[in-house]
Design a protein around this motif. Structure first.
Motif, PDB file in Angstrom:
ATOM      1  N   MET A 121       0.842  -1.190   0.000  1.00  0.00           N
ATOM      2  CA  MET A 121       0.000   0.000   0.000  1.00  0.00           C
ATOM      3  C   MET A 121       0.886   1.252   0.000  1.00  0.00           C
ATOM      4  O   MET A 121       1.825   1.326   0.784  1.00  0.00           O
ATOM      5  N   PRO A 122       0.592   2.221  -0.835  1.00  0.00           N
ATOM      6  CA  PRO A 122       1.375   3.463  -0.826  1.00  0.00           C
ATOM      7  C   PRO A 122       1.251   4.155   0.522  1.00  0.00           C
ATOM      8  O   PRO A 122       0.199   4.129   1.155  1.00  0.00           O
ATOM      9  N   LYS A 123       2.317   4.765   0.959  1.00  0.00           N
ATOM     10  CA  LYS A 123       2.327   5.413   2.265  1.00  0.00           C
ATOM     11  C   LYS A 123       1.285   6.520   2.345  1.00  0.00           C
ATOM     12  O   LYS A 123       0.717   6.783   3.418  1.00  0.00           O
ATOM     13  N   GLY A 124       1.014   7.163   1.213  1.00  0.00           N
ATOM     14  CA  GLY A 124       0.032   8.239   1.197  1.00  0.00           C
ATOM     15  C   GLY A 124      -1.396   7.768   1.051  1.00  0.00           C
ATOM     16  O   GLY A 124      -2.319   8.584   0.938  1.00  0.00           O
ATOM     17  N   GLY A 125      -1.603   6.451   1.028  1.00  0.00           N
ATOM     18  CA  GLY A 125      -2.949   5.903   0.890  1.00  0.00           C
ATOM     19  C   GLY A 125      -3.328   5.687  -0.561  1.00  0.00           C
ATOM     20  O   GLY A 125      -2.575   5.995  -1.490  1.00  0.00           O
ATOM     21  N   GLY A 126      -4.498   5.122  -0.762  1.00  0.00           N
ATOM     22  CA  GLY A 126      -4.968   4.813  -2.106  1.00  0.00           C
ATOM     23  C   GLY A 126      -4.967   3.321  -2.371  1.00  0.00           C
ATOM     24  O   GLY A 126      -4.975   2.515  -1.438  1.00  0.00           O
ATOM     25  N   LYS A 127      -4.959   2.971  -3.638  1.00  0.00           N
ATOM     26  CA  LYS A 127      -4.973   1.553  -4.016  1.00  0.00           C
ATOM     27  C   LYS A 127      -3.554   0.982  -4.001  1.00  0.00           C
ATOM     28  O   LYS A 127      -2.568   1.713  -4.096  1.00  0.00           O
ATOM     29  N   PRO A 128      -3.426  -0.343  -3.876  1.00  0.00           N
ATOM     30  CA  PRO A 128      -2.102  -0.966  -3.868  1.00  0.00           C
ATOM     31  C   PRO A 128      -1.326  -0.644  -5.136  1.00  0.00           C
ATOM     32  O   PRO A 128      -1.909  -0.457  -6.204  1.00  0.00           O
ATOM     33  N   ARG A 129      -0.019  -0.544  -5.007  1.00  0.00           N
ATOM     34  CA  ARG A 129       0.840  -0.320  -6.163  1.00  0.00           C
ATOM     35  C   ARG A 129       1.783  -1.501  -6.309  1.00  0.00           C
ATOM     36  O   ARG A 129       2.079  -2.220  -5.353  1.00  0.00           O
ATOM     37  N   THR A 130       2.257  -1.688  -7.514  1.00  0.00           N
ATOM     38  CA  THR A 130       3.211  -2.762  -7.772  1.00  0.00           C
ATOM     39  C   THR A 130       4.624  -2.276  -7.499  1.00  0.00           C
ATOM     40  O   THR A 130       5.014  -1.200  -7.939  1.00  0.00           O
ATOM     41  N   GLN A 144      -4.157   4.834   7.677  1.00  0.00           N
ATOM     42  CA  GLN A 144      -4.040   3.379   7.801  1.00  0.00           C
ATOM     43  C   GLN A 144      -2.833   2.867   7.026  1.00  0.00           C
ATOM     44  O   GLN A 144      -2.114   1.986   7.496  1.00  0.00           O
ATOM     45  N   ALA A 145      -2.612   3.414   5.839  1.00  0.00           N
ATOM     46  CA  ALA A 145      -1.478   2.980   5.032  1.00  0.00           C
ATOM     47  C   ALA A 145      -0.162   3.324   5.713  1.00  0.00           C
ATOM     48  O   ALA A 145       0.782   2.515   5.747  1.00  0.00           O
ATOM     49  N   ALA A 146      -0.079   4.518   6.288  1.00  0.00           N
ATOM     50  CA  ALA A 146       1.163   4.973   6.921  1.00  0.00           C
ATOM     51  C   ALA A 146       1.542   4.102   8.108  1.00  0.00           C
ATOM     52  O   ALA A 146       2.720   3.999   8.460  1.00  0.00           O
ATOM     53  N   ALA A 147       0.534   3.457   8.725  1.00  0.00           N
ATOM     54  CA  ALA A 147       0.810   2.614   9.889  1.00  0.00           C
ATOM     55  C   ALA A 147       1.672   1.405   9.534  1.00  0.00           C
ATOM     56  O   ALA A 147       2.291   0.797  10.414  1.00  0.00           O
ATOM     57  N   ALA A 148       1.707   1.047   8.254  1.00  0.00           N
ATOM     58  CA  ALA A 148       2.497  -0.105   7.829  1.00  0.00           C
ATOM     59  C   ALA A 148       3.975   0.232   7.688  1.00  0.00           C
ATOM     60  O   ALA A 148       4.810  -0.662   7.545  1.00  0.00           O
ATOM     61  N   TYR A 149       4.296   1.520   7.718  1.00  0.00           N
ATOM     62  CA  TYR A 149       5.675   1.962   7.494  1.00  0.00           C
ATOM     63  C   TYR A 149       6.350   2.356   8.811  1.00  0.00           C
ATOM     64  O   TYR A 149       5.711   2.895   9.715  1.00  0.00           O
ATOM     65  N   ALA A 150       7.637   2.091   8.880  1.00  0.00           N
ATOM     66  CA  ALA A 150       8.429   2.495  10.044  1.00  0.00           C
ATOM     67  C   ALA A 150       9.829   2.840   9.560  1.00  0.00           C
ATOM     68  O   ALA A 150      10.354   2.189   8.644  1.00  0.00           O
ATOM     69  N   PRO A 151      10.427   3.874  10.139  1.00  0.00           N
ATOM     70  CA  PRO A 151      11.781   4.233   9.700  1.00  0.00           C
ATOM     71  C   PRO A 151      12.766   3.118  10.035  1.00  0.00           C
ATOM     72  O   PRO A 151      12.679   2.487  11.089  1.00  0.00           O
ATOM     73  N   ALA A 183      22.604  -0.492  -1.134  1.00  0.00           N
ATOM     74  CA  ALA A 183      22.275   0.933  -1.029  1.00  0.00           C
ATOM     75  C   ALA A 183      20.763   1.145  -1.037  1.00  0.00           C
ATOM     76  O   ALA A 183      20.235   1.986  -0.293  1.00  0.00           O
ATOM     77  N   VAL A 184      20.058   0.395  -1.871  1.00  0.00           N
ATOM     78  CA  VAL A 184      18.598   0.504  -1.912  1.00  0.00           C
ATOM     79  C   VAL A 184      18.016   0.124  -0.552  1.00  0.00           C
ATOM     80  O   VAL A 184      17.164   0.838  -0.001  1.00  0.00           O
ATOM     81  N   TYR A 185      18.486  -0.980   0.010  1.00  0.00           N
ATOM     82  CA  TYR A 185      17.999  -1.387   1.328  1.00  0.00           C
ATOM     83  C   TYR A 185      18.261  -0.306   2.380  1.00  0.00           C
ATOM     84  O   TYR A 185      17.410  -0.011   3.218  1.00  0.00           O
ATOM     85  N   ALA A 186      19.464   0.279   2.340  1.00  0.00           N
ATOM     86  CA  ALA A 186      19.850   1.275   3.338  1.00  0.00           C
ATOM     87  C   ALA A 186      19.008   2.544   3.241  1.00  0.00           C
ATOM     88  O   ALA A 186      18.889   3.295   4.214  1.00  0.00           O
ATOM     89  N   HIS A 187      18.417   2.810   2.066  1.00  0.00           N
ATOM     90  CA  HIS A 187      17.590   3.999   1.871  1.00  0.00           C
ATOM     91  C   HIS A 187      16.103   3.697   2.045  1.00  0.00           C
ATOM     92  O   HIS A 187      15.258   4.572   1.789  1.00  0.00           O
ATOM     93  N   GLY A 188      15.789   2.494   2.476  1.00  0.00           N
ATOM     94  CA  GLY A 188      14.391   2.086   2.532  1.00  0.00           C
ATOM     95  C   GLY A 188      13.695   2.384   3.854  1.00  0.00           C
ATOM     96  O   GLY A 188      14.293   2.867   4.817  1.00  0.00           O
ATOM     97  N   GLU A 189      12.401   2.088   3.867  1.00  0.00           N
ATOM     98  CA  GLU A 189      11.600   2.130   5.079  1.00  0.00           C
ATOM     99  C   GLU A 189      11.065   0.737   5.339  1.00  0.00           C
ATOM    100  O   GLU A 189      10.707   0.006   4.400  1.00  0.00           O
ATOM    101  N   LEU A 190      11.014   0.348   6.600  1.00  0.00           N
ATOM    102  CA  LEU A 190      10.444  -0.952   6.949  1.00  0.00           C
ATOM    103  C   LEU A 190       8.956  -0.946   6.612  1.00  0.00           C
ATOM    104  O   LEU A 190       8.256   0.056   6.810  1.00  0.00           O
ATOM    105  N   TYR A 191       8.478  -2.066   6.078  1.00  0.00           N
ATOM    106  CA  TYR A 191       7.073  -2.155   5.693  1.00  0.00           C
ATOM    107  C   TYR A 191       6.481  -3.453   6.245  1.00  0.00           C
ATOM    108  O   TYR A 191       7.026  -4.544   6.020  1.00  0.00           O
ATOM    109  N   ASP A 192       5.379  -3.348   6.959  1.00  0.00           N
ATOM    110  CA  ASP A 192       4.705  -4.508   7.549  1.00  0.00           C
ATOM    111  C   ASP A 192       3.534  -4.915   6.664  1.00  0.00           C
ATOM    112  O   ASP A 192       2.440  -4.360   6.754  1.00  0.00           O
ATOM    113  N   HIS A 193       3.769  -5.898   5.812  1.00  0.00           N
ATOM    114  CA  HIS A 193       2.730  -6.332   4.862  1.00  0.00           C
ATOM    115  C   HIS A 193       1.585  -7.054   5.556  1.00  0.00           C
ATOM    116  O   HIS A 193       0.495  -7.205   4.977  1.00  0.00           O
ATOM    117  N   THR A 194       1.782  -7.506   6.798  1.00  0.00           N
ATOM    118  CA  THR A 194       0.726  -8.259   7.484  1.00  0.00           C
ATOM    119  C   THR A 194      -0.464  -7.374   7.848  1.00  0.00           C
ATOM    120  O   THR A 194      -1.538  -7.885   8.173  1.00  0.00           O
TER     121      THR A 194
END
Length: 282
Positions: free
Chosen positions: A1-10, A217-224, A182-193
């Motif tokens: 889910m996009p952090k800003g909400g909306g429909k799922p993205r690939t 609700q979407a933002a709740a899945a993300y953590a720095p 480098a991509v991993y180091a610039h990422g945000e943790l995402y809880d798909h559950t």
């Protein structure tokens, strides 16, 4: 889910996203050799292929399937399976768990080498999924490591570092490895559950893709992600069956530059109209 909400993205898998920057000439040549080896070991694979049109849909499907079968017969996929196996064993080592009964002498030697080489690391996290929104990519890093000691060039370095275990050759692809970390180091943790879906149920998956989720609700899945180094990462090279483990510093500054370049390359590949047909004569 996009952090800003909306429909799922690939999302694009991180290793797939950065694949466009890699020189695949050596890999392509290796694949051709393995195809020939597999066909030599099982000549029946070639039966009926000589009359196929390689430009037709049927020909492409049949020939691709035969080539993949030949590569498998040659044992090309054995290394991938062995790598998965060693990854699982290394997790047990990091967790202080005993290795399974019946573990081979070769695997024991590999794990002993792994333990010695990584003795100066404290494992902070294992196998965590991260998302990099600006790239539209996501992936799971192997390790987050805490380290204090000599760094690149012998200078002291300390902090948290993304680590990745490689069991194949590292002779080629160093830039791709640095880009991956480098991509991993610039990422945000995402809880798909938080947004579960059974991907095996096509109807449920199709309905899930239409779900519109509010931003909160979407933002709740993300953590720095903890403050991992965005300058350096660690490649843990454990070649299967050799009983040795070598560590490499990966320059994530160069890797991030490569990842941003991959974004431009992938964007350009989607552009249309590079060729315009001459107008017909009056």
């Amino acid at each position: 889910m996009p952090k800003g909400g909306g429909k799922p993205r690939t999302l694009t898998r991180t290793t797939t996203f950065i694949d466009c920057i890699e020189d695949k000439s050596a890999l392509s040549a290796w694949g051709k050799r393995m195809t020939l080896v597999g066909a030599a070991r099982k000549p029946t694979i070639l039966a009926g292929l000589q009359d196929l049109d390689p430009a037709s849909r049927e020909g492409k499907v049949t020939l691709d399937r035969a080539a993949e079968h030949a590569v498998d017969i040659a044992g090309a996929n054995d290394r991938r399976e062995k790598g998965t196996h060693l990854h699982a064993l290394s997790e047990l080592v990091d967790q202080g768990e005993p290795l399974p009964p019946g573990t081979s002498a070769s695997d024991l030697a590999d794990m002993a080498a792994y333990k010695v080489a990584t003795a100066d690391f404290d494992v902070v996290a294992v196998e965590q999924f991260v998302v990099v929104d600006e790239l539209g990519a996501g992936g799971t890093f192997d390790r987050m490591l805490s380290y204090s000691g000599p760094g690149p060039g012998g200078r002291h370095i300390e902090g948290l570092f993304i680590g990745d275990l490689k069991t194949g050759s590292v002779e080629y692809g160093g830039l791709k490895m640095a880009a991956q970390l480098a991509v991993y180091a610039h990422g945000e943790l995402y809880d798909h559950t938080l947004f579960p879906v059974d991907r095996r149920d096509k109807r449920a998956l199709a309905q899930w893709k239409k779900t519109d989720v509010p931003a909160d609700q979407a933002a709740a899945a993300y953590a720095p992600i903890p403050a991992v180094s965005q300058d350096w990462g660690v490649i843990i090279h454990l070649p299967a069956g050799q009983g040795e483990c070598v560590l490499y510093w990966a320059d994530l500054r160069l890797g991030w530059e490569a990842a941003r370049l991959a974004l431009d390359i992938r964007r350009m590949r989607g552009e249309k109209g590079a060729l315009t047909r001459f107008p017909s004569a009056a």
